[in-house]
Design a protein around this motif. Structure first.
Motif, PDB file in Angstrom:
ATOM      1  N   ILE A 142       1.341  -1.295  -0.159  1.00  0.00           N
ATOM      2  CA  ILE A 142      -0.037   0.499  -0.392  1.00  0.00           C
ATOM      3  C   ILE A 142       0.939   1.756   0.062  1.00  0.00           C
ATOM      4  O   ILE A 142       2.035   1.224   0.445  1.00  0.00           O
ATOM      5  N   ASP A 143       0.718   2.406  -0.448  1.00  0.00           N
ATOM      6  CA  ASP A 143       1.724   3.632  -0.664  1.00  0.00           C
ATOM      7  C   ASP A 143       0.977   4.339   0.213  1.00  0.00           C
ATOM      8  O   ASP A 143       0.234   4.252   1.130  1.00  0.00           O
ATOM      9  N   GLY A 144       1.932   4.849   0.857  1.00  0.00           N
ATOM     10  CA  GLY A 144       2.512   6.195   2.343  1.00  0.00           C
ATOM     11  C   GLY A 144       1.734   6.891   2.635  1.00  0.00           C
ATOM     12  O   GLY A 144       0.418   7.486   3.390  1.00  0.00           O
ATOM     13  N   ASN A 145       1.232   7.683   1.544  1.00  0.00           N
ATOM     14  CA  ASN A 145       0.835   8.495   1.288  1.00  0.00           C
ATOM     15  C   ASN A 145      -1.023   7.711   0.924  1.00  0.00           C
ATOM     16  O   ASN A 145      -1.654   8.337   1.748  1.00  0.00           O
ATOM     17  N   THR A 146      -1.632   7.055   0.777  1.00  0.00           N
ATOM     18  CA  THR A 146      -2.706   6.551   0.414  1.00  0.00           C
ATOM     19  C   THR A 146      -3.094   6.025   1.912  1.00  0.00           C
ATOM     20  O   THR A 146      -4.358   6.405   2.360  1.00  0.00           O
ATOM     21  N   LEU A 147      -2.259   5.510   2.828  1.00  0.00           N
ATOM     22  CA  LEU A 147      -1.837   5.315   3.890  1.00  0.00           C
ATOM     23  C   LEU A 147      -3.002   5.928   4.956  1.00  0.00           C
ATOM     24  O   LEU A 147      -3.289   6.189   5.474  1.00  0.00           O
ATOM     25  N   GLY A 148      -1.441   6.829   4.438  1.00  0.00           N
ATOM     26  CA  GLY A 148      -1.894   8.586   5.398  1.00  0.00           C
ATOM     27  C   GLY A 148      -3.755   9.339   5.496  1.00  0.00           C
ATOM     28  O   GLY A 148      -4.292   9.626   6.752  1.00  0.00           O
TER      29      GLY A 148
END
Length: 206
Positions: free
Chosen positions: A95-101
């Motif tokens: 999962i993309d970190g920006n998406t998770l944030g």
């Protein structure tokens, strides 16, 4: 010679048994991920309250385990309980970190009053920066969110502390409501974290 060798194995076997007995037992194994029954955060012993899987439709996204000073059967009990706490998550897919944030921010906002979310904004921005810097979390990687009394909320990625503790006391509760609030990320996972027996939904197998 063989008879002399057999008695010599006795002390070795006893040592191996003793070593195995001292290893922490897995209280739950969720999709191949071990969650020990007990662990320690900030010098305080914690117990596994519950563990489960976050699904996106029928796709496994991550496993999660909630650790508290004592068992809690309701979200209100878990959130109000004083002392150290930990939520541990292990990714089952990339999962993309920006998406998770962004997902975490939306989850906190959806499960907080306007006043509660306003108090958690500085910590929310700090958390988002951490995951943007990480860029992505791959399947098999893990992170923990720990509440340490007197210090604040510490985020650990793959066991390593990331950034400074988030000092706002409201932040940890706001983040826990992502999973334990009235509009949780996953209703079934909420029940699992609270130690409730749940029935697997079609296509959702551990």
């Amino acid at each position: 010679m063989f008879r002399a060798f057999v008695p010599a194995l006795g002390p070795l076997i006893g040592l191996l048994i003793g070593l195995l007995a001292t290893q922490p037992a897995a209280a739950a194994v969720v999709s191949g991920v071990d969650y020990p029954e007990r662990l320690t955060v900030a010098g305080q012993p914690l117990v596994l309250n519950g563990a489960g899987i976050r699904y996106r439709f029928v796709v496994k996204v991550y496993t999660a385990g909630l650790y508290l000073p004592a068992k809690a059967a309701t979200a209100e009990q878990a959130l109000a309980m004083p002392g150290a706490k930990r939520l541990h998550i292990q990714m089952l897919r990339d999962i993309d970190g920006n998406t998770l944030g962004r997902l975490f921010t939306r989850g906190m906002e959806d499960n907080s009053t306007r006043a509660q979310f306003a108090k958690a904004i500085p910590g929310t921005l700090q958390l988002s920066e951490l995951f943007v810097a990480k860029k992505n979390l791959k399947a098999g990687e893990h992170f923990s969110v720990e509440y340490r009394p007197g210090t604040g909320t510490q985020v650990l990625v793959n066991g390593q502390a990331m950034g400074k503790p988030i000092v706002e006391p409201e932040f940890f509760a706001a983040m826990m409501r992502i999973w334990l609030g009235d509009k949780p990320a996953d209703d079934t996972l909420k029940d699992q974290l609270l130690g409730k027996p749940v029935e697997a939904q079609p296509g959702q197998l551990n």
